[in-house]
Design a protein around this motif. Structure first.
Motif, mmCIF file in Angstrom:
data_model
loop_
_atom_site.group_PDB
_atom_site.id
_atom_site.type_symbol
_atom_site.label_atom_id
_atom_site.label_comp_id
_atom_site.label_asym_id
_atom_site.label_seq_id
_atom_site.Cartn_x
_atom_site.Cartn_y
_atom_site.Cartn_z
ATOM 1 N N ALA A 63 0.831 -1.209 0.000
ATOM 2 C CA ALA A 63 0.000 0.000 0.000
ATOM 3 C C ALA A 63 0.862 1.254 0.000
ATOM 4 O O ALA A 63 0.606 2.210 -0.747
ATOM 5 N N GLY A 64 1.897 1.263 0.845
ATOM 6 C CA GLY A 64 2.786 2.423 0.901
ATOM 7 C C GLY A 64 3.640 2.554 -0.332
ATOM 8 O O GLY A 64 3.845 3.668 -0.848
ATOM 9 N N ALA A 65 4.153 1.423 -0.836
ATOM 10 C CA ALA A 65 5.023 1.471 -2.014
ATOM 11 C C ALA A 65 4.263 1.899 -3.257
ATOM 12 O O ALA A 65 4.757 2.684 -4.068
ATOM 13 N N GLN A 66 3.049 1.405 -3.420
ATOM 14 C CA GLN A 66 2.295 1.683 -4.641
ATOM 15 C C GLN A 66 1.609 3.047 -4.625
ATOM 16 O O GLN A 66 1.597 3.754 -5.631
ATOM 17 N N LEU A 126 -2.868 6.119 3.778
ATOM 18 C CA LEU A 126 -2.817 6.285 5.234
ATOM 19 C C LEU A 126 -4.215 6.420 5.838
ATOM 20 O O LEU A 126 -4.444 6.025 6.981
ATOM 21 N N TRP A 127 -5.161 6.966 5.099
ATOM 22 C CA TRP A 127 -6.513 7.203 5.611
ATOM 23 C C TRP A 127 -7.229 5.911 6.012
ATOM 24 O O TRP A 127 -8.165 5.948 6.822
ATOM 25 N N ARG A 161 -2.501 14.091 3.832
ATOM 26 C CA ARG A 161 -2.936 12.918 3.081
ATOM 27 C C ARG A 161 -3.679 11.909 3.952
ATOM 28 O O ARG A 161 -4.449 11.096 3.435
ATOM 29 N N THR A 162 -3.490 11.975 5.256
ATOM 30 C CA THR A 162 -4.234 11.084 6.148
ATOM 31 C C THR A 162 -5.725 11.411 6.131
ATOM 32 O O THR A 162 -6.573 10.515 6.231
ATOM 33 N N ILE A 203 2.865 1.574 6.472
ATOM 34 C CA ILE A 203 2.488 2.253 5.221
ATOM 35 C C ILE A 203 3.321 3.518 5.046
ATOM 36 O O ILE A 203 3.838 3.805 3.957
ATOM 37 N N LEU A 204 3.475 4.265 6.133
ATOM 38 C CA LEU A 204 4.228 5.518 6.074
ATOM 39 C C LEU A 204 5.697 5.273 5.769
ATOM 40 O O LEU A 204 6.293 5.955 4.910
#
Length: 432
Positions: free
Chosen positions: A51-54, A60-61, A189-190, A268-269
């Motif tokens: 999720a974080g890489a893509q 983050l939400w 972005r969160t 994710i972050l």
């Protein structure tokens, strides 16, 4: 002549240290903490890393949204266990037709075994990266170690060490101190993500929620509440203890889920500000995420991330195997419990052994652990929605819970969680 006291012997030092650990507040925390950490198992780490890489910061939400939903469902499971003195499967058996329980238990057993295979594969790969030993050798070591601990160490001792292993999740927060984090952008972005709502984004949202709200956690937490009772009466028979116990369950479950949710957020972050920024957008395993971090964030970040995977794997695998064993044994009316000796609960420990060893066998089969994990996610998505409906119905029935039915707020959150998971399951099965 000055008197000199004899220095303490090593056994005395170790004994004192263990005593202090047992008296530490962490040692008195209940099943909520272990359940929360097991939610961030190596296969979950792979999903959050992808999720974080893509998508960078734009997934983050999902974590603030998931937190109250997962906490509500797990609170219900804990409440069912402590109030009735029976696990989730036993309560389903008493309140619903046999086909409901059989279908759920069968799918849970298959999904958990596949998930174990993916988790131990990730642990072996990470151990190979850290130590240089063969991943297959390390996988065998981890499988035999977790199996031996569950079979030969009594629950009250085993759970003590599981609770301290939960500190391994702090490694993911520590990673953020080794890299640059644009905190202003993170905050924005969160609450206000920026991504195109296409099939890829929908698939990722489905994966994140499917990983965060998983059926095996429902069975584990209810049964662990029963394990922790240790001979005390359920609240239906001892209502005087209700105030203290219900307050403990609320604090334990919500804090445990918060710890889990915050860790997923950090994963994710961490991958968003390292892998995504560097253009690494395709992560299939937790080990791959750890390895990709090394050239981007340095050896220290890599080691922290890798140790986190191993730590949560040592929790996640026993929880997966244990939850399947609880469900099967309650369905079959077999003796169960990690506090029992293996000779007193052969069926229970047999299910644990078969689940873990079958996960090991998959490593040597033509079936890819990651493809297996995909099908595990599909099965979990199928099982989760009807199971959550059953849980809400159980926790709302006075015939089951007496005067300890769940509050309206928890029930509403439970229905919202069920709706979200239902939508996720539908999206998961849609072509393209």
């Amino acid at each position: 002549m000055r008197y000199q006291s004899k220095p303490p012997h090593l056994p005395e030092i170790i004994g004192t240290a263990v005593h202090r650990l047992r008296e530490h507040p962490l040692a008195r925390i209940g099943p909520g903490l272990i359940t929360g950490v097991a939610d961030d198992d190596p296969s979950g780490i792979a999903t959050y890393s992808q999720a974080g890489a893509q998508f960078g910061l734009n997934m983050l939400w999902t974590m603030p949204l998931a937190f109250p939903l997962m906490a509500a469902i797990q609170s219900m499971c804990a409440l069912i266990g402590r109030v009735t003195g029976k696990g989730l499967a036993a309560n389903i058996k008493a309140a619903f037709p046999p086909i409901v329980l059989r279908g759920i238990v069968l799918l849970l057993l298959v999904a958990n075994t596949i998930n174990i295979a993916a988790d131990v594969a990730a642990m072996g790969e990470v151990a190979e990266l850290v130590t240089g030993f063969s991943r297959h050798l390390m996988t065998v070591v981890f499988v035999l170690a977790t199996l031996a601990l569950q079979v030969f160490v009594p629950y009250h001792r085993y759970v003590f060490f599981l609770k301290w292993l939960t500190l391994s999740l702090l490694a993911y927060a520590a990673v953020l101190f080794t890299v640059h984090v644009p905190w202003g952008e993170v905050a924005l972005r969160t609450v206000w993500p920026s991504f195109t709502p296409n099939a890829a984004a929908a698939t990722m949202v489905v994966g994140v929620f499917g990983t965060t709200i998983s059926p095996y956690l429902f069975f584990w937490q209810a049964s662990e509440e029963v394990e922790d009772m240790r001979g005390t009466a359920p609240l239906l028979r001892d209502p005087q203890a209700a105030s203290r116990e219900l307050r403990r369950i609320r604090w334990d479950t919500w804090s445990g889920m918060l710890y889990s949710d915050a860790t997923a957020y950090f994963i994710i972050l961490a991958t968003a500000v390292t892998l995504h920024v560097a253009g690494v957008t395709d992560i299939e395993t937790a080990a791959q995420a750890a390895g990709a971090l090394r050239p981007l964030a340095g050896d220290f970040a890599f080691v922290l991330f890798a140790l986190g995977i191993l730590g949560v794997g040592l929790i996640g695998v026993p929880v997966l195997a244990g939850s399947a064993a609880y469900a099967v044994c309650e369905a079959m009316d077999w003796k169960w419990g990690l506090e029992r000796k293996a000779t007193d609960a052969r069926g229970f420990y047999g299910v644990i052994a078969v689940s873990v060893l079958a996960g090991l066998v998959i490593q040597y089969s033509p079936l890819s652990p990651m493809k297996a994990l995909f099908w595990s996610a599909v099965i979990n998505g199928v099982v989760a929605v009807p199971l959550m409906v059953v849980i809400i119905m159980l926790v709302s029935r006075k015939s089951v819970m007496g005067t300890f039915t769940a509050s309206r707020g928890i029930v509403i959150l439970g229905w919202i969680a069920t709706g979200v998971m239902g939508a996720a399951a539908v999206m998961m099965m849609m072509p393209g």
